[in-house]
Write an enzyme that holds these catalytic residues in place. Sequence first.
Site, PDB file in Angstrom:
ATOM      1  N   HIS A  94      24.004 -88.360 -14.993  1.00  0.00           N
ATOM      2  CA  HIS A  94      23.137 -87.526 -15.821  1.00  0.00           C
ATOM      3  C   HIS A  94      21.888 -88.272 -16.270  1.00  0.00           C
ATOM      4  CE1 HIS A  94      25.909 -83.944 -16.858  1.00  0.00           C
ATOM      5  NE2 HIS A  94      26.264 -84.475 -15.709  1.00  0.00           N
ATOM      6  N   HIS A 259      32.700 -85.482  -7.818  1.00  0.00           N
ATOM      7  CA  HIS A 259      33.898 -84.798  -8.284  1.00  0.00           C
ATOM      8  C   HIS A 259      35.171 -85.340  -7.651  1.00  0.00           C
ATOM      9  CE1 HIS A 259      31.329 -81.052  -9.535  1.00  0.00           C
ATOM     10  NE2 HIS A 259      31.170 -82.097 -10.331  1.00  0.00           N
TER      11      HIS A 259
END
Length: 716
Positions: A94, A259
């Site tokens: 992020h 993920h």
Amino acid sequence: MESTGKCPVMHGGATTTISSNIEWWPNALNLDILHQHDVKTDPMDENFDYRQELQKLDVAALKADMHSLMTDSQSWWPADWGHYGGLMIRMAWHAAGSYRIADGRGGAGTGNQRFSPLNSWPDNVNLDKARRLLWPIKKKYGDKVSWADLFILAGNIAYESMGLKMFGFGFGRKDIWQPEKDINWGAEKEWLASTRYENESRESLENPLAAVQMGLIYVNPQGVGGVPDPARTAQDVRLTFARMAMNDEETVALTAGGHTVGKAHGNGSDSLLGPEPEGEEIDAQGFGWLNKTSRGVGTNTMSSGVEGAWTTNPTKWDNGYFYLLFTYEWELKKSPAGAWQWEPINIKEEDKPVDVEDPNIRHNPIMTDADMAMKVDPEYRKISERFYKDPEYFSDVFARAWFKLTHRDMGPKVRYFGPDVPSEDLIWQDPVTVGNKKFDVAAAKSKIAASSLSVGDLVSTAWDSARTFRGSDMRGGANGARIRLAPQKDWAGNEPARLEKVLVTLQSIANEVGASVADIIVLAGNVGVEQAAKAAGVELSLPFNPGRGDATVEQTDVESFAVLEPIQDAFRNWQKNDDAVPAEEFMLDRAQLMGLTAQEMTVLIGGMRVIGTNHGDTKHGVFTDRVGSLTTDFFVNLTDMSYIWKPVQKNLYEVQDRSTHTTKWTATRVDLVFGSNSILRAYAEVYAQDDAQQKFVKDFAAAWTKVMNADRFDLA
């Protein structure tokens, strides 16, 4: 006098409510972006050099400490399955994922995730805990490692500790010390506002934005506007990742690799969470999203609202993501927090991940709408199937894509530091071979001066070559002389016909003296400035550092350079389109990307007008009868009250004699703003004074040299 009894302190500080000039006069030109990181905000000593500090860093010890951190679970924020890898990867992702190619802003290169708005974005919920977990390491190593480097290194170490062979890592990110509040993250006043699209065309997402909603890094995990539809979500994913500089293969790799480890958190209700860090009370000490009514950690953590792990072994790098994605059919369900997520149908018990705290409990894995897009979208599916069949290829593509994601905004490889910097040159690093530093500079200057090129040609070509530099991601600039290659040689702002004529002459001179074209272009600009100063009665010798190289076609990613094309250049008084955005706003944006202060912007505009560098040789803003001389005439005549200024069309004004009403000159908004804006007028008045000629030339020379050397990281 009778006291009113009111508190004399301005509540909320001097930066909020009506204390701001912008609140009183919202249409006023705000110059704050040009002084975004004033030296007064920096706590480091004046001679602090981060690269010198890095020389003292024990990299091996730092990496060992960070490996230990990954499994040193703290009771105040326990690690999922005893491993902080997922949290640290999300923090690094992020930090880097806010980068967008349109203006090069965002990204992990400055440690800006420590400050608002990024530290309080909804998509960054609970990353404040990751940064606080890193504090003991930052405290130990001090100035020898920046927060910006630590954020990305933490992600690398997390993957490494879970079994992935990393492609590499480069130190060199220098911290900033205040929020970048002037970056355009979007016009919305509400977090996660429904949509940024004007219509179904995903290309209607306004530039330079990349995220599909305010407060997101990329896309909504529940689907477009929170409505699950993997096919539509694929469109958002493709556009968002393209604006983060990623192609389809890199997009699939990053989605799957991100993920493969960790989990999403939504085992609770977001109504139980307190405000974000910037909105919390003082006793929270910088923490946000605190759950003060229930446990709120471990199994009960609340972040995105989606709940569950993507793979069977979330602390291990493997091919489990694709195994589950293609082995099972998936159906829509709601998380405990009420968020849409996809869960497998009839999954084997052994394929379920265990609970983060109790290994005797197993839960369904989950997929977000973006994950399902990897299966539903035809192109993404082809890539996903190849990755599934070839795990080694997947690991390599991911490691390279991760390296690109986390290093893209650092610029050329010369800015990297450390033992893990890959030797391979990557095209997205805009490689340039070092040029000859020992050619006869004096002979080259003589040949340039003796050529048929005008002062305007010399200065304009050097400027056009250098103006592409942007300090946001350290791309562009004169080094490489890419102005002679596609796509730059064909940009309208570079006047292709004129440019070709100039380059033929400069190429010939470069060949004669054994220099790079890049060096000769800059040297020619210097010669032009020196001639203009001499014509104004000032002897000037500009500093010049040879060593620029000439990039080849093979070293140039044409598509990625397209985003550097200027659509407006106030310095050459040119605008490609009749844009709704005022020209002076574009001017500030470009000046900030080039690293200019308001004073430097002012002196460059005034100087380039009188030198005669306007695009297409227009006369707008050329307030002088001595074109080609580096005089203060632009400022003298701009501030002369014997003239009046009359609009004749949207971005064109006539400068008329106040007595006779005859038109003396014409001007654009970017000319007149230096007389209308109170701050810029103050600078203009300095240069309009009778004793300003020497100072003006000196200041112009300093600003010019700064622009020409902006991309010479080898000189730092």
